[in-house]
Design a protein around this motif. Structure first.
Motif, PDB file in Angstrom:
ATOM      1  N   ASN A   1      45.950  45.922  42.311  1.00 60.20           N
ATOM      2  CA  ASN A   1      46.173  44.496  42.495  1.00 60.20           C
ATOM      3  C   ASN A   1      45.560  43.746  41.313  1.00 60.20           C
ATOM      4  N   VAL A   2      46.341  42.866  40.670  1.00 64.04           N
ATOM      5  CA  VAL A   2      45.829  42.199  39.464  1.00 64.04           C
ATOM      6  C   VAL A   2      44.591  41.355  39.755  1.00 64.04           C
ATOM      7  N   ILE A   3      44.545  40.722  40.938  1.00 59.87           N
ATOM      8  CA  ILE A   3      43.380  39.899  41.272  1.00 59.87           C
ATOM      9  C   ILE A   3      42.135  40.779  41.365  1.00 59.87           C
ATOM     10  N   LYS A   4      42.295  41.990  41.953  1.00 58.72           N
ATOM     11  CA  LYS A   4      41.144  42.892  42.051  1.00 58.72           C
ATOM     12  C   LYS A   4      40.692  43.341  40.668  1.00 58.72           C
ATOM     13  N   ILE A   5      41.644  43.499  39.752  1.00 55.18           N
ATOM     14  CA  ILE A   5      41.260  43.857  38.382  1.00 55.18           C
ATOM     15  C   ILE A   5      40.445  42.733  37.759  1.00 55.18           C
ATOM     16  N   VAL A   6      40.886  41.484  37.993  1.00 52.99           N
ATOM     17  CA  VAL A   6      40.149  40.341  37.445  1.00 52.99           C
ATOM     18  C   VAL A   6      38.731  40.327  38.004  1.00 52.99           C
ATOM     19  N   ILE A   7      38.600  40.552  39.338  1.00 54.21           N
ATOM     20  CA  ILE A   7      37.267  40.533  39.958  1.00 54.21           C
ATOM     21  C   ILE A   7      36.401  41.651  39.372  1.00 54.21           C
ATOM     22  N   SER A   8      37.008  42.824  39.147  1.00 57.55           N
ATOM     23  CA  SER A   8      36.228  43.929  38.580  1.00 57.55           C
ATOM     24  C   SER A   8      35.726  43.582  37.185  1.00 57.55           C
ATOM     25  N   LEU A   9      36.583  42.906  36.403  1.00 54.16           N
ATOM     26  CA  LEU A   9      36.140  42.499  35.058  1.00 54.16           C
ATOM     27  C   LEU A   9      34.987  41.519  35.144  1.00 54.16           C
ATOM     28  N   VAL A  10      35.059  40.610  36.122  1.00 56.45           N
ATOM     29  CA  VAL A  10      33.973  39.646  36.299  1.00 56.45           C
ATOM     30  C   VAL A  10      32.687  40.388  36.656  1.00 56.45           C
TER      31      VAL A  10
ATOM     32  N   ILE B   1      37.292  44.045  28.217  1.00 56.49           N
ATOM     33  CA  ILE B   1      36.406  45.212  28.274  1.00 56.49           C
ATOM     34  C   ILE B   1      35.718  45.393  26.924  1.00 56.49           C
ATOM     35  N   ALA B   2      36.502  45.231  25.840  1.00 58.09           N
ATOM     36  CA  ALA B   2      35.914  45.358  24.502  1.00 58.09           C
ATOM     37  C   ALA B   2      34.810  44.333  24.307  1.00 58.09           C
ATOM     38  N   SER B   3      35.063  43.078  24.715  1.00 60.38           N
ATOM     39  CA  SER B   3      34.049  42.032  24.518  1.00 60.38           C
ATOM     40  C   SER B   3      32.799  42.336  25.316  1.00 60.38           C
ATOM     41  N   ILE B   4      32.981  42.836  26.554  1.00 53.11           N
ATOM     42  CA  ILE B   4      31.815  43.129  27.390  1.00 53.11           C
ATOM     43  C   ILE B   4      31.001  44.262  26.762  1.00 53.11           C
ATOM     44  N   LEU B   5      31.699  45.268  26.221  1.00 53.02           N
ATOM     45  CA  LEU B   5      30.977  46.361  25.562  1.00 53.02           C
ATOM     46  C   LEU B   5      30.173  45.830  24.371  1.00 53.02           C
ATOM     47  N   ILE B   6      30.798  44.925  23.597  1.00 49.16           N
ATOM     48  CA  ILE B   6      30.102  44.386  22.427  1.00 49.16           C
ATOM     49  C   ILE B   6      28.883  43.589  22.864  1.00 49.16           C
ATOM     50  N   LEU B   7      29.031  42.791  23.951  1.00 48.43           N
ATOM     51  CA  LEU B   7      27.890  42.010  24.441  1.00 48.43           C
ATOM     52  C   LEU B   7      26.772  42.941  24.907  1.00 48.43           C
ATOM     53  N   PHE B   8      27.147  44.052  25.562  1.00 46.45           N
ATOM     54  CA  PHE B   8      26.160  45.031  25.990  1.00 46.45           C
ATOM     55  C   PHE B   8      25.405  45.584  24.771  1.00 46.45           C
TER      56      PHE B   8
END
Lengths: 115, 493
Positions: free
Chosen positions: A22-31, B167-174
């Motif tokens: 689910n794209v929303i779950k992907i967004v939450i995981s990134l957060v 993901i790349a940006s988060i890795l760089i910040l880490f």
């Protein structure tokens, strides 16, 4: 120990990005991933029983350096949170547009692009 | 008056000024956008070979320890600045008529200039955290620009790019956080001084995060999955910007700056870089040959040519670095030209499929002839610019005793030639399709920017070994060859 928990939170986020459909779950995981790094940064400046990093005329420089928390990570985290807000807002906006186009949040059904 | 902060301030200010005043007159956004990039181009040409340091707010270092934020202009930054300004000027020139198909030019120019501001910031910043901030400015603008058309494929590509880019940006910040935890400084020069030679595990972890993060931004194989989707989906001038300079400014530049000037190049890092470069070269050229979508084919070739750049620089010898940097600016010229050609074809015929083109040479002489020049440049035919830089990279491989790498570089060059023969045959030389009888050449400004880039492709090939090297490429190479002595130059001790 606490730093290991940060890493754990980071890995939880990464797991979500990789496995969720689910794209929303992907967004939450990134957060969550972003917050793990923010937490790590803010803990770098933490000091037990530290005082707020404010200097006035009466504080001595040497004593201040020993008792105050490190203010720099706080400034960095504030900046990183604002950047994260921008990215999250853009991601959610794109998710809404994707939903308008495809009528679903399922990433496996968005296959107009070929490998 | 110091000129260095203006490289960031002018595009950043104009990015918000254009939407404010742009509704007053129809031509105003075009005029202001082109004027800004032209001014940036002139400014960047005026600082060639110069160097300088700007301390924000006048907080200069006390007894060799930096306490403020600084912007550093040296040979390498100046070199990348010229590349960025050159391609962005050509792209805005092309956008004047091309972007008429889309609805909102105001937002387009605003995002475009934000991207330029971010790239200039990354290139000039002397501070790890500011590199992250400017990189995010450039990236967020580019995510939005990839999805600018809001069609199915564009949104999907934008989302894919967004996830991997974040993901790349988060890795760089880490990585930045780990560096701060271990050394207590964020200034790159000071960081280099503090960790010199002492690669303890947290610093190595930070280096790994930087390597992965910047490779994702630069789309090196195996981090390349987003590029073949994102670059073709953007409007043509943006594809030219993304392939031409964005992956170089926020990927390659940041990667080599961190590795060479902060951590110092070790034999292990050198072999990691050359392996990444060779893998990118071979894998993506093989993927490119089978493509029938013109812009997608070009996007795969971007990864492959970036592989050459990283291979040359990763060798670590002065000749290899020179070749890599020379190929970087050459690739900026011919790849942006090829993407503008593809945009011109899409503008007139409305298709990107090679099989549905054919015989366009008769109807679009300017697009056809500039595209032949660009194709020969990228395939490495003498006397065009791509030949010379590939030759230097191959010679550097042989000099360093890496005959296998030299062989692969030659092989990839031949495969590139093969796939561009296919492009030329299907798009320009075949018989004209019935449906394309009424196709006309693109408008004048679009032709003009393509011709300018084609002239650059030819002249850079002719001039490479004379004064240009000493004036332009030499200082950039010297910065990388000097390695961790960068710290002494910046902090002045």
């Amino acid at each position: 120990m606490l730093y290991a928990l940060c890493l754990l939170l980071f890995v939880v986020g990464l797991y979500g990005v990789v496995t969720k459909k689910n794209v929303i779950k992907i967004v939450i995981s990134l957060v969550i991933m972003g917050y793990a790094v923010n937490l790590f940064l803010i803990m770098l400046g933490y000091r037990e029983k530290g005082v707020a990093p404010i200097i006035d005329q009466t504080t001595e420089a040497a004593k201040f350096a020993q008792t105050s928390v490190d203010p720099l990570p706080q400034a960095l985290v504030l900046t990183a949170i604002v950047i994260g807000l921008g990215v999250t807002a853009l991601m959610v906006a794109i998710c809404i547009r994707l939903y308008e186009r495809y009528g679903t949040f399922d990433i496996t059904e968005m296959r107009k692009l070929k490998g | 008056m110091n000129i260095i902060p203006l490289f960031v301030a002018i595009p950043l200010g104009m990015a918000f000024f254009i939407p404010m005043v742009g509704r007053k007159a129809r031509k105003l956004p075009d005029l202001l956008g082109n004027l800004t990039t032209l001014v940036l181009l002139i400014m960047s040409l005026s600082v060639i070979g110069k160097s300088g340091i700007y301390w924000m707010g006048g907080w200069s270092p006390r007894s060799g320890i930096p306490i403020g934020i600084n912007l550093v202009l040296d040979g390498l930054s100046g070199f990348i600045l010229v590349t960025v300004s050159l391609v962005s000027f050509m792209a805005t020139l092309f956008s004047v008529q091309y972007m008429e198909q889309y609805t909102s030019k105001l937002h387009y120019y605003s995002l475009f200039l934000l991207m330029v501001a971010g790239m200039n910031g990354v290139v000039l910043s002397g501070d790890m955290f500011n590199i992250f901030v400017f990189l995010e400015i450039a990236s967020i603008a580019s995510y939005a620009l990839v999805g600018f058309g809001c069609r199915h494929e564009e949104l999907e590509a934008s989302f894919k790019y967004l996830v991997l880019g974040s993901i790349a940006s988060i890795l760089i910040l880490f990585g930045v956080a780990l560096c701060y935890a271990m050394t207590g400084t964020l200034n790159m020069a000071h960081l280099g001084q503090l960790i010199r030679g002492d690669m303890n595990p947290p610093i190595l972890l930070a280096l790994t995060f930087f390597l992965a993060g910047f490779s994702l931004k630069a789309a090196l194989v195996p981090f390349h999955a987003w590029l073949p989707d994102a670059h073709p989906s953007a409007p043509a001038p943006i594809s030219a910007m993304l392939s031409g300079v964005l992956i170089k400014a926020i990927g390659i530049y940041a990667l080599i700056r961190v590795i060479f000037n902060v951590f110092g190049l070790t034999p292990l890092l050198s072999s990691i870089l050359t392996t990444l470069g060779t893998l990118s070269m071979i894998v993506s050229v093989l993927l490119a040959i089978g493509q029938w979508d013109l812009k997608r084919l070009l996007a795969y070739h971007s990864i492959s040519q970036i592989g050459y750049v990283i291979l040359g620089i990763g060798l670590g010898t002065p000749l290899g670095i020179l070749g890599g940097l020379f190929h970087l600016i050459n690739h900026a010229a011919f790849k942006s030209l090829l993407f503008l050609n593809a945009g011109a074809i899409e503008y007139t015929t409305g298709t990107r499929e090679l099989e549905r083109m054919g015989g366009l040479n008769k109807k679009m002489p300017v697009t056809g002839s500039t595209s032949i020049i660009a194709s020969m440049s990228i395939a490495g035919i003498p006397p065009f610019n791509g030949f010379w830089s590939k030759l230097i990279i191959i010679m550097a491989c042989v000099n360093a005793g890496r005959f296998g790498l030299a062989g692969w570089a030659v092989f990839v060059s031949i495969m590139t030639l093969a796939s561009f023969m296919k492009v030329q045959k299907y798009a320009f030389f075949d018989e004209l399709k019935k449906a394309r009888e009424r196709v006309k050449e693109v408008p004048a400004l679009m032709c003009f920017s393509m011709i300018l880039l084609a002239i650059l492709c030819v002249t850079m090939g002719l001039l490479w070994h004379s004064w240009v090297v000493d004036l332009f490429l030499g200082p950039a190479r010297d910065v990388l060859v000097a390695g961790t002595n960068y710290a002494a130059t910046v902090l002045g001790n």
